[in-house]
Each structure stands twice: as structure tokens, then as C-alpha cells.
Design a protein around this motif. Structure first.
Motif, PDB file in Angstrom:
ATOM      1  N   GLY A  67       0.085   5.080   1.233  1.00  6.25           N
ATOM      2  CA  GLY A  67      -1.330   5.197   1.741  1.00  6.25           C
ATOM      3  C   GLY A  67      -3.051   4.082   2.102  1.00  6.25           C
ATOM      4  N   LYS A  68      -3.409   4.506   1.003  1.00  9.04           N
ATOM      5  CA  LYS A  68      -5.088   3.594   1.249  1.00  9.04           C
ATOM      6  C   LYS A  68      -5.074   2.981  -0.140  1.00  9.04           C
ATOM      7  CE  LYS A  68      -7.970   5.603   4.266  1.00  9.04           C
ATOM      8  NZ  LYS A  68      -9.247   6.288   4.544  1.00  9.04           N
ATOM      9  N   ARG A  69      -4.030   3.496  -0.967  1.00  7.87           N
ATOM     10  CA  ARG A  69      -3.816   2.549  -2.328  1.00  7.87           C
ATOM     11  C   ARG A  69      -2.678   1.370  -2.171  1.00  7.87           C
ATOM     12  NH1 ARG A  69      -3.400   7.515  -7.258  1.00  7.87           N
ATOM     13  NH2 ARG A  69      -6.167   8.832  -6.458  1.00  7.87           N
ATOM     14  N   TYR A  84       0.919  -1.216  -0.171  1.00  6.93           N
ATOM     15  CA  TYR A  84       0.427   0.171   0.090  1.00  6.93           C
ATOM     16  C   TYR A  84       0.791   1.192  -0.062  1.00  6.93           C
ATOM     17  CZ  TYR A  84      -3.904  -2.946   0.765  1.00  6.93           C
ATOM     18  OH  TYR A  84      -4.865  -3.956   0.836  1.00  6.93           O
TER      19      TYR A  84
END
Lengths: 108, 108
Positions: B71-73, B69
Motif C-alpha cells: 500500500g503506501k507503507r 511498498y
């Protein structure tokens, strides 16, 4: 992505770059004019497989196929067309660029 | 045909030589570690097409695929394995031989 930054692999043409076809173009270029059977032995291919790749190259206008006789035996002779010589030179040029880039990354 | 006289095109390995896969190996080698989206842009491929070629290289043990990941990606990172580095070096070596032979024929 600009033309300058495009990776040289992007410019490779599958008609010319494919392993067997690159071998055919290189050998015919080296020998100027080769007989089908000689090419088959050099590249260790079946007649059918070689014919298939020659057909791709002939359709693309890169080689000229000439049928004739040697005594009573049918023979097929192959030469590169001017477009074939240019396509081989373009492929070699792109491979050199690619090799240079990989080499630069190795020495960093 | 002896090993010495074999044409360098015979030694090319389709897993590594294929246009897109050679590009992948070269770029990952150059950058050491690359993200899937970067590679996709560099080689101007669809995600599906890139995934297909990465899968061939991963199955052959030439690249390592790491999911994580940022961040949230979700991100997919790619690196060459030691076998991948060796395979790229072997390909470059054979291409250099082939270029040398074609070059010699040109200058004759």
C-alpha cells in the motif's frame, strides 16, 4: 509472543554462546580439568585473549580457576562449576532446538 | 594440532554464530522471505539493533535486503542469498559436531 512460540535464538545467553567461551566450556567439560596452556593451544588464542574470556566466565561463576605449581612452574587449572555444567547443558539444549527448527524448514 | 583434531568451536564464524545474527539467519531461512517488522518482533530487538546486525550480514553477502511498498507503507523484505544458506548450513554442521563431542564427554 508466548513462551512456546519464542524462537530458540532468543534464549541463547551471550556469556555462554560467544564462540571462544563456548569452546572453553566444551573443552573443560570434555577434559574435566584442563591447564591454561593446553586450552590456549586447543583454541589457538593468545594468553591475553584467553584470560579475558576466562575472566568473564569466572565472574559469571561458570568456571573455577586454580593456581598451583608443577615442579617449579606456575600452572593455572580450570574446572567447570556446577553452574557452568548447567549453563553448558542449557546452551546445548537451545542449540538443539534451533537446529531442529532449521532442519524442519529445510525439509518442507 | 591437525585439522582432524581441531575443536569444532575453532571453526565457528562470528559473523554467523553471534546470537542475534544466528537468529536472523534461522528465521529468514525458516520463513524464506520475511518483513523487517516481523523479524524485529520475533527477536525482540530495537529497529536500530536489528538494522546493525542486518548490515553485517548484508556486507558479508549472506542476506538480500529489498525495499518496497505495501500500500503506501514502506516495507523492507529479507531473504537469504545462496551464500547465506551455505553459511547457515556450515554453522549448523559445526554446532552438531560440538554437541556430539560434548555429549560423548557426558556419557563417559
Amino acid at each position: 509472543m508466548t513462551a512456546e512460540s519464542a524462537h530458540p535464538a532468543l534464549g541463547l545467553d551471550e556469556v555462554v554462546h560467544q564462540r571462544v567461551r563456548l569452546g572453553i566450556l566444551a573443552i573443560v567439560h570434555e577434559a574435566r580439568r584442563v591447564e591454561f596452556g593446553y586450552l590456549r593451544t586447543q583454541l589457538d588464542l593468545t594468553a591475553g585473549n584467553l584470560s579475558k574470556h576466562l575472566s568473564v566466565l569466572e565472574t559469571a561463576g561458570l568456571i573455577e580457576v586454580e593456581k598451583g605449581y608443577e615442579g617449579k612452574r606456575g600452572r593455572t587449572w580450570l574446572t567447570l562449576t556446577p553452574a557452568g555444567e548447567s549453563a553448558l547443558a542449557a546452551e546445548i539444549g537451545r542449540l538443539k532446538q534451533l537446529i531442529d527448527r532449521v532442519g524442519l524448514a529445510t525439509s518442507e
